[in-house]
Motif scaffolding. Sequence first.
Motif: not given
Length: 300
Positions: A3-15
Motif C-alpha cells: 500500500s505504498g505510493v511512489l511518485g516518479v517525477t522530473g524533467n520531460p524526456g528523462s525516461g
Amino acid sequence: FRSGVLGVTGNPGSGKSTLCDRLIDHARKRGLRVGVIAVDPSSPYSGGAILGDRIRMMRHATDEGVFIRSVATRGHLGGLSRSARDLVRILDAFGSDLIVVETVGVGQDELEITRTAHTTLVFDALTLGDDVQAIKAGLMECADAFAVNKADRDGADATVRDLQLMIALGSESMVASGKQRGHVVHSEQDGVVENARRAESWTPPIVKCVALRGEGTDELYALLEKHHAWVSDTEEGRARRRARLAEELRETLREALIDAAVESLGDAMDEAVAAVEAKTVDPYTATEDLVARFRGARVK
C-alpha cells in the motif's frame, strides 16, 4: 512495498515512463499488485492529450496484476491532474500493493507529487545548468531518491557530483538552522536522544541507471523499498506521512469551502467583480468583504 505510493517525477524526456516499466517488473516478481497513474499534458488550445506515457508500459497491459490508467492534466498545475489523488484512493481500495504516479514532467517548484506520494523519486537530466541551478530550492529539496538516467552518456558523473553537492549543502544549512527534518541541533543535554533521532533521518540516495536496458534498476528498487520501510517504521517517517495526510485534507477542505462560498454568495460575486473593475475597491478588500458575508450567511 505494501500500500505504498511512489511518485516518479522530473524533467520531460528523462525516461520516467521507461523506468516505471522496469519498476513494475520488479514489483511483479515480488508478487505485488501494481496500479499506475500516468499523467500527460493537455493542449492549451484544444484541451486534448495524447496519453502516450502508457505506450512504454504496454507489455504489462495483459497482466491481471497491473492496472494502468492515463489521465490528462486538463489545465491543472503542479504536475498532476485534479483527479490524481482520487485515483490513488481508488487503486488503494482496489487492493494495489504499489501505486506508481508518474507526473507530467515538472519544473522546479511544482511540488504536488510530494504531497501525494509516500516516496518521491526525481529523475534528473544529465545537465543541471550550472552550480547555482544545482542548489536552487524546490522539487530537488523534496526528493527522497534521485535517478540519473541514461548514465551511459557523457555528463552522468558530473550530474551525480552536482546532486551530491546540493544534498550536502542542504543538509548543512538545515543543521545550522536547527531544522534537520524537524530535529534540533545537537547539545550535550539531549545528546543520546538526538543521536537516536539523527539515526532515523533519511539522506536521498543517488542511483545511476540506464532504464532502457534495465541497468541500475535493481539497486534503485531496493532503495525505494528501504525508504518505504523508513516511512512506515520510524517516528520521523510516520510524522511525515501524517503531515502529508493533513495537507491533503487541507487541500480538499479548501476546494470544498471555495465551492460552498461561490454557491452561497451568488450575485455578491458579480457585484464584487464589477466594483474591482470600476476601481472603487481593491481585490483584497473585496475578498475580505466576501469572506465576511459568507461567514455571516453561515452563522444565520
